[in-house]
Design a protein around this motif. Structure first.
Motif, PDB file in Angstrom:
ATOM      1  N   ALA A  91       3.402  -1.358  -9.334  1.00 53.04           N
ATOM      2  CA  ALA A  91       3.828  -1.624  -7.956  1.00 53.04           C
ATOM      3  C   ALA A  91       2.952  -0.857  -6.975  1.00 53.04           C
ATOM      4  O   ALA A  91       2.670  -1.349  -5.868  1.00 53.04           O
ATOM      5  CB  ALA A  91       5.296  -1.251  -7.774  1.00 53.04           C
ATOM      6  N   LYS A  92       2.501   0.336  -7.358  1.00 55.24           N
ATOM      7  CA  LYS A  92       1.663   1.147  -6.472  1.00 55.24           C
ATOM      8  C   LYS A  92       0.342   0.453  -6.157  1.00 55.24           C
ATOM      9  O   LYS A  92      -0.251   0.702  -5.114  1.00 55.24           O
ATOM     10  CB  LYS A  92       1.389   2.513  -7.096  1.00 55.24           C
ATOM     11  CG  LYS A  92       2.540   3.489  -6.932  1.00 55.24           C
ATOM     12  CD  LYS A  92       2.359   4.774  -7.702  1.00 55.24           C
ATOM     13  CE  LYS A  92       1.119   5.531  -7.354  1.00 55.24           C
ATOM     14  NZ  LYS A  92       1.040   6.827  -8.053  1.00 55.24           N
ATOM     15  N   GLU A 133      -6.581   5.898  -5.375  1.00 54.85           N
ATOM     16  CA  GLU A 133      -5.208   5.626  -5.796  1.00 54.85           C
ATOM     17  C   GLU A 133      -4.287   5.253  -4.640  1.00 54.85           C
ATOM     18  O   GLU A 133      -3.265   4.618  -4.844  1.00 54.85           O
ATOM     19  CB  GLU A 133      -4.632   6.785  -6.597  1.00 54.85           C
ATOM     20  CG  GLU A 133      -4.172   7.956  -5.785  1.00 54.85           C
ATOM     21  CD  GLU A 133      -3.562   9.051  -6.639  1.00 54.85           C
ATOM     22  OE1 GLU A 133      -3.207  10.080  -6.062  1.00 54.85           O
ATOM     23  OE2 GLU A 133      -3.445   8.886  -7.859  1.00 54.85           O
ATOM     24  N   ASN A 134      -4.643   5.613  -3.432  1.00 59.74           N
ATOM     25  CA  ASN A 134      -3.805   5.284  -2.277  1.00 59.74           C
ATOM     26  C   ASN A 134      -4.228   4.004  -1.569  1.00 59.74           C
ATOM     27  O   ASN A 134      -3.688   3.677  -0.527  1.00 59.74           O
ATOM     28  CB  ASN A 134      -3.788   6.438  -1.281  1.00 59.74           C
ATOM     29  CG  ASN A 134      -2.988   7.611  -1.804  1.00 59.74           C
ATOM     30  OD1 ASN A 134      -2.009   7.420  -2.509  1.00 59.74           O
ATOM     31  ND2 ASN A 134      -3.406   8.808  -1.471  1.00 59.74           N
ATOM     32  N   PHE A 135      -5.209   3.288  -2.126  1.00 60.98           N
ATOM     33  CA  PHE A 135      -5.622   2.018  -1.556  1.00 60.98           C
ATOM     34  C   PHE A 135      -4.789   0.892  -2.151  1.00 60.98           C
ATOM     35  O   PHE A 135      -4.505   0.885  -3.346  1.00 60.98           O
ATOM     36  CB  PHE A 135      -7.098   1.721  -1.866  1.00 60.98           C
ATOM     37  CG  PHE A 135      -8.072   2.396  -0.955  1.00 60.98           C
ATOM     38  CD1 PHE A 135      -8.318   1.882   0.295  1.00 60.98           C
ATOM     39  CD2 PHE A 135      -8.750   3.524  -1.364  1.00 60.98           C
ATOM     40  CE1 PHE A 135      -9.232   2.495   1.141  1.00 60.98           C
ATOM     41  CE2 PHE A 135      -9.663   4.136  -0.537  1.00 60.98           C
ATOM     42  CZ  PHE A 135      -9.911   3.623   0.729  1.00 60.98           C
ATOM     43  N   GLY A 139      -6.931  -3.279   0.631  1.00 61.44           N
ATOM     44  CA  GLY A 139      -7.810  -2.215   1.102  1.00 61.44           C
ATOM     45  C   GLY A 139      -9.038  -2.065   0.229  1.00 61.44           C
ATOM     46  O   GLY A 139     -10.146  -1.876   0.725  1.00 61.44           O
ATOM     47  N   LEU A 140      -8.843  -2.169  -1.090  1.00 62.77           N
ATOM     48  CA  LEU A 140      -9.982  -2.088  -2.001  1.00 62.77           C
ATOM     49  C   LEU A 140     -10.919  -3.270  -1.836  1.00 62.77           C
ATOM     50  O   LEU A 140     -12.139  -3.133  -1.943  1.00 62.77           O
ATOM     51  CB  LEU A 140      -9.499  -1.997  -3.451  1.00 62.77           C
ATOM     52  CG  LEU A 140      -8.953  -0.654  -3.888  1.00 62.77           C
ATOM     53  CD1 LEU A 140      -8.377  -0.747  -5.296  1.00 62.77           C
ATOM     54  CD2 LEU A 140     -10.023   0.409  -3.836  1.00 62.77           C
ATOM     55  N   THR A 141     -10.357  -4.434  -1.560  1.00 65.65           N
ATOM     56  CA  THR A 141     -11.188  -5.620  -1.349  1.00 65.65           C
ATOM     57  C   THR A 141     -12.044  -5.454  -0.096  1.00 65.65           C
ATOM     58  O   THR A 141     -13.243  -5.759  -0.109  1.00 65.65           O
ATOM     59  CB  THR A 141     -10.305  -6.872  -1.223  1.00 65.65           C
ATOM     60  OG1 THR A 141      -9.516  -7.000  -2.394  1.00 65.65           O
ATOM     61  CG2 THR A 141     -11.145  -8.114  -1.022  1.00 65.65           C
ATOM     62  N   ILE A 142     -11.450  -4.959   0.963  1.00 69.22           N
ATOM     63  CA  ILE A 142     -12.206  -4.738   2.203  1.00 69.22           C
ATOM     64  C   ILE A 142     -13.278  -3.679   1.983  1.00 69.22           C
ATOM     65  O   ILE A 142     -14.430  -3.837   2.402  1.00 69.22           O
ATOM     66  CB  ILE A 142     -11.255  -4.347   3.349  1.00 69.22           C
ATOM     67  CG1 ILE A 142     -10.371  -5.538   3.714  1.00 69.22           C
ATOM     68  CG2 ILE A 142     -12.019  -3.831   4.561  1.00 69.22           C
ATOM     69  CD1 ILE A 142      -9.220  -5.203   4.635  1.00 69.22           C
TER      70      ILE A 142
END
Length: 181
Positions: A91-92, A133-135, A139-142
């Motif tokens: 879920a994170k 880990e907080n993305f 956010g990771l895609t961007i």
């Protein structure tokens, strides 16, 4: 004659588009119905059936942060703390800033006596894990798209400007290494 072919093409295309959107709507409606049924089962404390429903949704190809969160809650209520943590971790990936998720994750982790397993990862991998880990996936895609554009920009600089070619190639090499981890 050409007018007939054009109208036929437009009509066929519109019918196809309508059909595809109808299928998408039915698929989404099916997900919502199953998700709501699982939530009702959870509220009625029928955790085994709720787990089956949530797993059915996952098997049908739909992933969602709330789905994994609710599945983690079901496993927690059943006393299966490892599976609860696993689903909270999943879920994170989708909802990393959700307060309820963070609270439940910390609570379940505190119930496990040996919660810290020493990782034998290389220090750079540990730093990258902590960094990302907080993305969320969006956010990771961007971020990845931005890095890709930087690599392309560096390659174009290397092709057209001979004086800084060495620096641009080094920059590209570092980014490629960064993405390969």
């Amino acid at each position: 004659m050409n007018s007939f072919k054009f109208r036929f093409f437009i009509t066929t295309t519109l019918i196809l588009i309508f059909y595809i959107f109808s299928l998408i709507f039915l698929y989404a409606q099916s997900f919502v119905n199953n998700f709501n049924e699982a939530a009702i089962l959870y509220e009625n404390r029928d955790y085994d059936k709720a787990i089956q429903k949530y797993n059915f949704i996952l098997e049908s190809g739909y992933e969602n942060g709330n789905l994994y969160y609710n599945l983690g809650n079901c496993y927690f209520k059943k006393g299966k703390l490892g599976l609860a943590i696993l689903n909270y971790e999943k879920a994170k990936r989708f909802i990393p800033f959700d307060r309820d998720l963070k609270t439940n994750y910390k609570y379940v982790s505190s119930l496990i006596e040996e919660q810290q397993i020493i990782s034998k990862k290389f220090w750079i991998l540990k730093v990258l894990d902590n960094l990302f880990e907080n993305f969320s996936l969006d956010g990771l895609t961007i971020f990845s798209s931005f890095m890709y554009i930087l690599i392309l920009f560096s390659i174009s600089i290397a092709l057209f400007f001979k004086k800084i070619k060495k620096y641009a190639i080094t920059f590209c090499f570092i980014f490629v290494l960064f993405f390969s981890t």
